[in-house]
Motif scaffolding. Structure first.
Motif, mmCIF file in Angstrom:
data_model
loop_
_atom_site.group_PDB
_atom_site.id
_atom_site.type_symbol
_atom_site.label_atom_id
_atom_site.label_comp_id
_atom_site.label_asym_id
_atom_site.label_seq_id
_atom_site.Cartn_x
_atom_site.Cartn_y
_atom_site.Cartn_z
ATOM 1 N N ASP A 40 -81.087 1.216 -28.102
ATOM 2 C CA ASP A 40 -81.749 1.241 -29.416
ATOM 3 C C ASP A 40 -81.864 2.658 -29.963
ATOM 4 O O ASP A 40 -82.883 3.034 -30.550
ATOM 5 C CB ASP A 40 -83.128 0.574 -29.344
ATOM 6 N N GLY A 41 -80.825 3.470 -29.752
ATOM 7 C CA GLY A 41 -80.782 4.824 -30.289
ATOM 8 C C GLY A 41 -81.647 5.837 -29.560
ATOM 9 O O GLY A 41 -81.772 6.975 -30.009
ATOM 10 N N GLU A 42 -82.231 5.455 -28.433
ATOM 11 C CA GLU A 42 -83.091 6.348 -27.665
ATOM 12 C C GLU A 42 -82.519 6.556 -26.263
ATOM 13 O O GLU A 42 -81.820 5.684 -25.737
ATOM 14 C CB GLU A 42 -84.499 5.757 -27.534
ATOM 15 N N PRO A 43 -82.831 7.702 -25.633
ATOM 16 C CA PRO A 43 -82.390 7.910 -24.247
ATOM 17 C C PRO A 43 -82.948 6.824 -23.325
ATOM 18 O O PRO A 43 -84.111 6.430 -23.452
ATOM 19 C CB PRO A 43 -82.978 9.275 -23.877
ATOM 20 N N TYR A 44 -82.102 6.337 -22.434
ATOM 21 C CA TYR A 44 -82.479 5.323 -21.449
ATOM 22 C C TYR A 44 -82.168 5.910 -20.085
ATOM 23 O O TYR A 44 -80.995 6.075 -19.725
ATOM 24 C CB TYR A 44 -81.687 4.045 -21.704
ATOM 25 N N LEU A 45 -83.195 6.253 -19.334
ATOM 26 C CA LEU A 45 -83.025 6.870 -18.016
ATOM 27 C C LEU A 45 -83.158 5.810 -16.935
ATOM 28 O O LEU A 45 -84.159 5.092 -16.890
ATOM 29 C CB LEU A 45 -84.072 7.957 -17.790
ATOM 30 N N ASP A 65 -68.406 12.562 -22.164
ATOM 31 C CA ASP A 65 -68.029 12.699 -23.569
ATOM 32 C C ASP A 65 -67.967 11.360 -24.308
ATOM 33 O O ASP A 65 -67.689 11.318 -25.489
ATOM 34 C CB ASP A 65 -66.696 13.444 -23.707
ATOM 35 N N LYS A 66 -68.251 10.267 -23.641
ATOM 36 C CA LYS A 66 -68.297 8.942 -24.266
ATOM 37 C C LYS A 66 -69.731 8.427 -24.221
ATOM 38 O O LYS A 66 -70.450 8.627 -23.252
ATOM 39 C CB LYS A 66 -67.401 7.936 -23.526
ATOM 40 N N LYS A 67 -70.122 7.726 -25.274
ATOM 41 C CA LYS A 67 -71.459 7.134 -25.321
ATOM 42 C C LYS A 67 -71.466 5.832 -24.523
ATOM 43 O O LYS A 67 -70.542 5.030 -24.620
ATOM 44 C CB LYS A 67 -71.846 6.842 -26.771
ATOM 45 N N ILE A 68 -72.501 5.650 -23.703
ATOM 46 C CA ILE A 68 -72.712 4.400 -22.974
ATOM 47 C C ILE A 68 -74.058 3.847 -23.419
ATOM 48 O O ILE A 68 -75.063 4.556 -23.408
ATOM 49 C CB ILE A 68 -72.703 4.620 -21.447
ATOM 50 N N GLY A 69 -74.053 2.583 -23.816
ATOM 51 C CA GLY A 69 -75.271 1.933 -24.264
ATOM 52 C C GLY A 69 -75.804 0.984 -23.203
ATOM 53 O O GLY A 69 -75.330 0.960 -22.061
ATOM 54 N N ARG A 70 -76.780 0.186 -23.584
ATOM 55 C CA ARG A 70 -77.392 -0.816 -22.720
ATOM 56 C C ARG A 70 -77.488 -2.136 -23.468
ATOM 57 O O ARG A 70 -77.730 -2.157 -24.675
ATOM 58 C CB ARG A 70 -78.807 -0.393 -22.291
ATOM 59 N N GLN A 71 -77.268 -3.221 -22.721
ATOM 60 C CA GLN A 71 -77.461 -4.559 -23.272
ATOM 61 C C GLN A 71 -78.153 -5.420 -22.228
ATOM 62 O O GLN A 71 -77.949 -5.239 -21.025
ATOM 63 C CB GLN A 71 -76.130 -5.185 -23.677
ATOM 64 N N LEU A 72 -78.967 -6.340 -22.694
ATOM 65 C CA LEU A 72 -79.693 -7.223 -21.794
ATOM 66 C C LEU A 72 -78.739 -8.250 -21.198
ATOM 67 O O LEU A 72 -78.005 -8.920 -21.918
ATOM 68 C CB LEU A 72 -80.827 -7.937 -22.537
ATOM 69 N N ASP A 73 -78.743 -8.344 -19.876
ATOM 70 C CA ASP A 73 -77.971 -9.358 -19.167
ATOM 71 C C ASP A 73 -78.892 -10.553 -18.933
ATOM 72 O O ASP A 73 -79.874 -10.437 -18.188
ATOM 73 C CB ASP A 73 -77.456 -8.792 -17.838
ATOM 74 N N GLU A 74 -78.591 -11.664 -19.573
ATOM 75 C CA GLU A 74 -79.452 -12.852 -19.489
ATOM 76 C C GLU A 74 -79.567 -13.376 -18.057
ATOM 77 O O GLU A 74 -80.621 -13.873 -17.649
ATOM 78 C CB GLU A 74 -78.924 -13.952 -20.416
ATOM 79 N N LYS A 75 -78.494 -13.282 -17.290
ATOM 80 C CA LYS A 75 -78.478 -13.821 -15.926
ATOM 81 C C LYS A 75 -79.488 -13.111 -15.018
ATOM 82 O O LYS A 75 -80.211 -13.740 -14.265
ATOM 83 C CB LYS A 75 -77.072 -13.719 -15.347
ATOM 84 N N LYS A 99 -83.158 17.008 -27.108
ATOM 85 C CA LYS A 99 -82.852 18.372 -27.557
ATOM 86 C C LYS A 99 -81.345 18.659 -27.532
ATOM 87 O O LYS A 99 -80.806 19.284 -28.431
ATOM 88 C CB LYS A 99 -83.600 19.380 -26.681
ATOM 89 N N GLU A 100 -80.661 18.156 -26.489
ATOM 90 C CA GLU A 100 -79.232 18.443 -26.315
ATOM 91 C C GLU A 100 -78.330 17.289 -26.763
ATOM 92 O O GLU A 100 -77.128 17.339 -26.551
ATOM 93 C CB GLU A 100 -78.953 18.784 -24.851
ATOM 94 N N ASN A 101 -78.928 16.242 -27.356
ATOM 95 C CA ASN A 101 -78.180 15.082 -27.851
ATOM 96 C C ASN A 101 -77.295 14.459 -26.761
ATOM 97 O O ASN A 101 -76.115 14.183 -26.971
ATOM 98 C CB ASN A 101 -77.356 15.450 -29.087
ATOM 99 N N ILE A 102 -77.877 14.235 -25.596
ATOM 100 C CA ILE A 102 -77.161 13.631 -24.472
ATOM 101 C C ILE A 102 -77.222 12.112 -24.621
ATOM 102 O O ILE A 102 -78.300 11.532 -24.661
ATOM 103 C CB ILE A 102 -77.773 14.063 -23.128
ATOM 104 N N THR A 103 -76.037 11.472 -24.708
ATOM 105 C CA THR A 103 -75.987 10.021 -24.848
ATOM 106 C C THR A 103 -75.538 9.318 -23.577
ATOM 107 O O THR A 103 -75.752 8.116 -23.440
ATOM 108 C CB THR A 103 -75.059 9.605 -26.003
ATOM 109 N N SER A 104 -74.919 10.047 -22.669
ATOM 110 C CA SER A 104 -74.569 9.481 -21.359
ATOM 111 C C SER A 104 -74.312 10.612 -20.379
ATOM 112 O O SER A 104 -73.705 11.624 -20.719
ATOM 113 C CB SER A 104 -73.361 8.549 -21.449
ATOM 114 N N ALA A 105 -74.807 10.409 -19.143
ATOM 115 C CA ALA A 105 -74.685 11.455 -18.126
ATOM 116 C C ALA A 105 -75.010 10.899 -16.754
ATOM 117 O O ALA A 105 -75.649 9.855 -16.630
ATOM 118 C CB ALA A 105 -75.631 12.617 -18.452
ATOM 119 N N ALA A 106 -74.561 11.622 -15.732
ATOM 120 C CA ALA A 106 -74.944 11.357 -14.345
ATOM 121 C C ALA A 106 -75.963 12.415 -13.950
ATOM 122 O O ALA A 106 -75.877 13.564 -14.386
ATOM 123 C CB ALA A 106 -73.732 11.416 -13.426
#
Length: 142
Positions: A81-86, A122-132, A30-37
């Motif tokens: 993948d464009g979705e919220p990740y909690l 105010d910056k977008k943080i994404g996620r990536q799979l760490d193979e290790k 609803k609030e277009n939150i891409t990164s937060a604590a």
């Protein structure tokens, strides 16, 4: 769930019988939150906590039913993948049974109320799979 915004912070109240992860995901969309604590307190009547085993790359999930005080609720919100990740952790306790449990939060149904602060970045943080490790780690924009 109800909330108000002040600057870059959102104060959220999640009500009895509502599920925390669902409501926070709803808020993010609803609030277009891409990164937060995130931090909060409250009480839960059902909680599912996980512990990740790095050797087997599997989560062990344990459910706790009954009224538990939330001593600590904290984590972060990012995008995958464009979705919220909690990614949330919680500590719950029952003083009558003299027990405390803590872990990765999969699910928490509120047993009274939950008071949460979401501090939006105010910056977008994404996620990536760490193979290790086999877990999804922070991915920063370049």
């Amino acid at each position: 769930m109800e909330y108000i915004k002040s600057g870059n912070t959102i104060a959220v109240r999640i009500d009895y019988d509502e599920e925390v992860m669902e409501k926070l995901t709803e808020l993010c969309k609803k609030e277009n939150i891409t990164s937060a604590a995130v931090s909060g307190i409250g009480a839960t009547k059902l909680a599912e906590l996980g512990l990740y085993n790095i050797e087997t790359k599997e989560y062990k999930v344990t459910s706790y039913t009954g009224l538990y005080e939330v001593g600590s609720f904290m984590g972060n919100i990012t995008q995958k993948d464009g979705e919220p990740y909690l990614h949330m952790h919680i500590t719950i306790g029952d003083p009558e049974k003299n027990e405390v449990h803590s872990g990765h939060l999969n699910k928490a149904v509120i047993g009274a109320t939950s008071e949460i602060f979401v501090t939006v970045f105010d910056k977008k943080i994404g996620r990536q799979l760490d193979e290790k490790t086999g877990i999804n780690i922070f991915e920063f924009e370049k």
